[in-house]
Write a protein that holds these residues in place. Structure first.
Motif, mmCIF file in Angstrom:
data_model
loop_
_atom_site.group_PDB
_atom_site.id
_atom_site.type_symbol
_atom_site.label_atom_id
_atom_site.label_comp_id
_atom_site.label_asym_id
_atom_site.label_seq_id
_atom_site.Cartn_x
_atom_site.Cartn_y
_atom_site.Cartn_z
ATOM 1 N N UNK A 162 85.283 30.965 86.391
ATOM 2 C CA UNK A 162 83.919 30.508 86.683
ATOM 3 C C UNK A 162 83.886 28.989 86.855
ATOM 4 N N UNK A 163 84.602 28.275 85.998
ATOM 5 C CA UNK A 163 84.619 26.817 86.084
ATOM 6 C C UNK A 163 85.230 26.355 87.403
ATOM 7 N N UNK A 164 86.327 27.009 87.832
ATOM 8 C CA UNK A 164 86.980 26.640 89.084
ATOM 9 C C UNK A 164 86.092 26.970 90.288
ATOM 10 N N UNK A 165 85.402 28.096 90.233
ATOM 11 C CA UNK A 165 84.504 28.481 91.332
ATOM 12 C C UNK A 165 83.329 27.514 91.429
ATOM 13 N N UNK A 166 82.858 27.069 90.277
ATOM 14 C CA UNK A 166 81.676 26.209 90.225
ATOM 15 C C UNK A 166 81.985 24.769 90.628
ATOM 16 N N UNK A 167 83.115 24.231 90.123
ATOM 17 C CA UNK A 167 83.384 22.808 90.335
ATOM 18 C C UNK A 167 84.669 22.487 91.051
ATOM 19 N N UNK A 168 85.360 23.507 91.563
ATOM 20 C CA UNK A 168 86.600 23.254 92.291
ATOM 21 C C UNK A 168 87.829 23.440 91.420
ATOM 22 N N UNK A 169 88.997 23.664 92.040
ATOM 23 C CA UNK A 169 90.221 24.017 91.305
ATOM 24 C C UNK A 169 90.980 22.846 90.694
ATOM 25 N N UNK A 170 90.531 21.606 90.939
ATOM 26 C CA UNK A 170 91.234 20.439 90.414
ATOM 27 C C UNK A 170 90.639 20.034 89.065
ATOM 28 N N UNK A 171 91.380 20.216 87.975
ATOM 29 C CA UNK A 171 90.828 19.891 86.652
ATOM 30 C C UNK A 171 90.500 18.408 86.471
ATOM 31 N N UNK A 172 91.176 17.519 87.234
ATOM 32 C CA UNK A 172 90.902 16.087 87.116
ATOM 33 C C UNK A 172 89.478 15.747 87.554
ATOM 34 N N UNK A 173 88.967 16.515 88.494
ATOM 35 C CA UNK A 173 87.605 16.267 88.969
ATOM 36 C C UNK A 173 86.600 17.303 88.506
ATOM 37 N N UNK A 174 87.017 18.160 87.588
ATOM 38 C CA UNK A 174 86.167 19.253 87.120
ATOM 39 C C UNK A 174 86.237 19.306 85.590
ATOM 40 N N UNK A 175 85.335 18.603 84.902
ATOM 41 C CA UNK A 175 85.388 18.550 83.428
ATOM 42 C C UNK A 175 85.351 19.920 82.758
ATOM 43 N N UNK A 176 84.539 20.833 83.310
ATOM 44 C CA UNK A 176 84.444 22.156 82.690
ATOM 45 C C UNK A 176 85.780 22.896 82.790
ATOM 46 N N UNK A 177 86.432 22.800 83.930
ATOM 47 C CA UNK A 177 87.732 23.455 84.102
ATOM 48 C C UNK A 177 88.781 22.791 83.211
ATOM 49 N N UNK A 178 88.754 21.482 83.135
ATOM 50 C CA UNK A 178 89.709 20.764 82.292
ATOM 51 C C UNK A 178 89.585 21.208 80.837
ATOM 52 N N UNK A 179 88.349 21.377 80.392
ATOM 53 C CA UNK A 179 88.088 21.812 79.027
ATOM 54 C C UNK A 179 88.575 23.248 78.802
ATOM 55 N N UNK A 180 88.341 24.119 79.783
ATOM 56 C CA UNK A 180 88.770 25.512 79.666
ATOM 57 C C UNK A 180 90.295 25.608 79.610
ATOM 58 N N UNK A 181 90.970 24.804 80.417
ATOM 59 C CA UNK A 181 92.438 24.797 80.413
ATOM 60 C C UNK A 181 92.950 24.266 79.079
ATOM 61 N N UNK A 182 92.295 23.232 78.572
ATOM 62 C CA UNK A 182 92.685 22.672 77.275
ATOM 63 C C UNK A 182 92.546 23.718 76.173
ATOM 64 N N UNK A 183 91.447 24.459 76.181
ATOM 65 C CA UNK A 183 91.234 25.507 75.182
ATOM 66 C C UNK A 183 92.278 26.606 75.311
ATOM 67 N N UNK A 184 92.669 26.913 76.545
ATOM 68 C CA UNK A 184 93.666 27.948 76.788
ATOM 69 C C UNK A 184 95.039 27.532 76.271
ATOM 70 N N UNK A 185 95.383 26.277 76.486
ATOM 71 C CA UNK A 185 96.671 25.771 75.992
ATOM 72 C C UNK A 185 96.697 25.760 74.463
ATOM 73 N N UNK A 186 95.522 25.535 73.847
ATOM 74 C CA UNK A 186 95.445 25.478 72.382
ATOM 75 C C UNK A 186 95.789 26.827 71.746
#
Length: 250
Positions: A34-58
């Motif tokens: 959802x985050x990638x669809x909403x704000x694009x696939x680049x986590x550097x420019x998509x705070x929500x996606x960056x946060x989701x990836x961070x949570x996934x790595x945790x």
């Protein structure tokens, strides 16, 4: 905050169980999509996606799972509605639920079934939302290389917008205003704190203390059932557990 934090401690222990891992992965994959669809696939420019990836790595999600979830956002099967629901468990405990669903009718039916079985009630929009504040919450592991006292670290975090900091033996929990979430995230990264979770949460303004152990077990069973539903991303409540009840549950 006390009641929420104690429940967070229980969730940290539960989150380590392998039986919960597949559920956690499912929810995080959905959030990444959802985050990638909403704000694009680049986590550097998509705070929500960056946060989701961070949570996934945790939670040690494999990199391939994360990449597949991002790629899934390019198709139509990543279309989810973000909806919230509110209700009460027994003993007047308020429950706020955040969902990502591709079938709202199914989600509502499942919620009604869970509340009914748990002796609770699914309420109307606005029935409990006013009982919660939306705050940024960061849970980070202590950094032994950081040569700062707790008081000094609190001042450093306050510069990033921290409103409150709770120090435990192995963890630091940081609270900030929703508007300061980005600044707080940057400050945590600058201090090289290893964050286990970084997210917007709904924290109860007041809590409900339930001292009867069996009543608490029933409430927690309802909350567990909600968290186990694939359409439900987050469950918040204002139950406060006494030290005596916590000891019995451990």
């Amino acid at each position: 905050m006390a009641g929420h934090n104690k429940w967070s401690q229980i969730k940290r222990k539960k989150g380590a169980l392998d039986a919960k891992r597949s559920k956690i992965f499912t929810k995080l994959i959905k959030e990444i999509t959802v985050a990638a669809k909403e704000g694009g696939p680049d986590p550097d420019g998509n705070p929500r996606l960056r946060l989701a990836i961070q949570s996934s790595k945790a939670v040690n999600m494999p990199k391939d799972n994360i990449e597949r979830a991002i790629k899934k956002s390019e198709g139509t099967d990543g279309d989810y509605s973000e909806v919230t629901y509110e209700g009460y468990a027994s003993n007047g405990v308020a429950v706020f639920i955040e969902c990502l669903t591709d079938n709202i009718n199914r989600t509502v039916q499942n919620l009604r079934t869970i509340f009914n079985k748990g002796n609770g009630n699914l309420g109307t929009n606005g029935s409990v939302e006013f009982l919660f504040d939306r705050k940024g919450v960061f849970v980070a592991k202590r950094n032994p290389e950081l040569q700062l006292t707790d008081d000094e670290l609190m001042l450093e975090l306050a510069d990033g917008g921290a409103e409150d900091v709770e120090f435990e033996q192995d963890y630091i929990t940081i609270y900030c205003a929703m508007e300061d979430f980005g600044a707080m995230q940057r400050r945590v990264e600058e201090l090289k704190l290893d964050t286990e979770t970084a997210e917007l949460q709904r924290l109860p303004k007041t809590t409900v203390v339930v001292e009867d152990l069996e009543a608490v077990r029933k409430i927690l069973k309802l909350i567990d059932a909600l968290e186990d539903d694939d359409d439900i991303q987050k469950v918040y409540h204002n139950l406060e557990l006494t030290d005596e009840v916590m000891a019995e549950l451990e």
